[in-house]
Design an enzyme around this catalytic site. Structure first.
Site, PDB file in Angstrom:
ATOM      1  CD  GLU A   1      -7.840  12.030   0.232  1.00 21.67           C
ATOM      2  OE1 GLU A   1      -6.899  12.801   0.006  1.00 21.67           O
ATOM      3  OE2 GLU A   1      -7.822  10.813  -0.079  1.00 21.67           O
TER       4      GLU A   1
ATOM      5  CG  HIS B   1      -7.566   8.102  -3.585  1.00 21.13           C
ATOM      6  ND1 HIS B   1      -7.016   9.223  -4.157  1.00 21.13           N
ATOM      7  CD2 HIS B   1      -7.177   7.060  -4.360  1.00 21.13           C
ATOM      8  CE1 HIS B   1      -6.316   8.881  -5.220  1.00 21.13           C
ATOM      9  NE2 HIS B   1      -6.412   7.568  -5.371  1.00 21.13           N
TER      10      HIS B   1
END
EC number: 3.5.4.33
Length: 155
Positions: A63, A61
């Protein structure tokens, strides 16, 4: 140009616009369009977007990529005095990683009613982490909607 259209440097809107640029890169690469940046002392130290398709990795992801890049830049695992700007509310996995990183602030755009951390856990973050939501939420949400509309049309 009117006064309202000017985005001042170092504002949440300025940095979220940078995260949106990363989300557009993901869109162009057929990845779910989520972008993230990490800022420390008003300087962008990490830029990332989803890479789950390219890397064939469900943990890739935006993040997670940004946390790793920022930690490498800083030479340590903690992101104290840093802010993450991300276009979509983090999922539980990313929220947990952000808590472990002890990041000081998280700013996200659109809420994720299906997979966002607030659906499952109201506050999994580090006790000193400040969370701000809704910055450029329409732009962030529209990019996600456009992506899935395009995906459905190509089926």
């Amino acid at each position: 140009m009117n006064q309202e259209s000017i985005i001042s440097p170092f504002s949440d809107e300025y940095f979220m616009k940078q995260a949106l640029e990363e989300a557009h890169k993901a869109f162009d690469e057929e990845e779910i369009p989520v972008g993230a940046i990490v800022v420390c002392n008003n300087r962008i130290i990490a830029r990332a977007h989803n890479l789950t398709e390219r890397l064939n990795d469900v943990t890739a992801h935006a993040e997670m990529q940004a946390i790793t890049a920022a930690a490498n830049y800083l030479g340590g695992k903690y992101l104290k005095d840093c802010t993450l700007y991300v276009t979509l509310e983090p999922c539980n996995m990313c929220a947990g990683a952000l808590a472990w990183s002890q990041i000081s602030k998280i700013v996200y755009g659109a809420s994720d009613d299906k997979r966002g951390y607030t659906r499952f856990s109201p506050n999994p973050m580090h006790p000193r982490t400040e969370v701000v939501s809704g910055i450029m939420k329409e732009e962030s949400a529209n990019l996600i909607k456009d992506f899935f509309t395009r995906k459905r049309m190509s089926l």
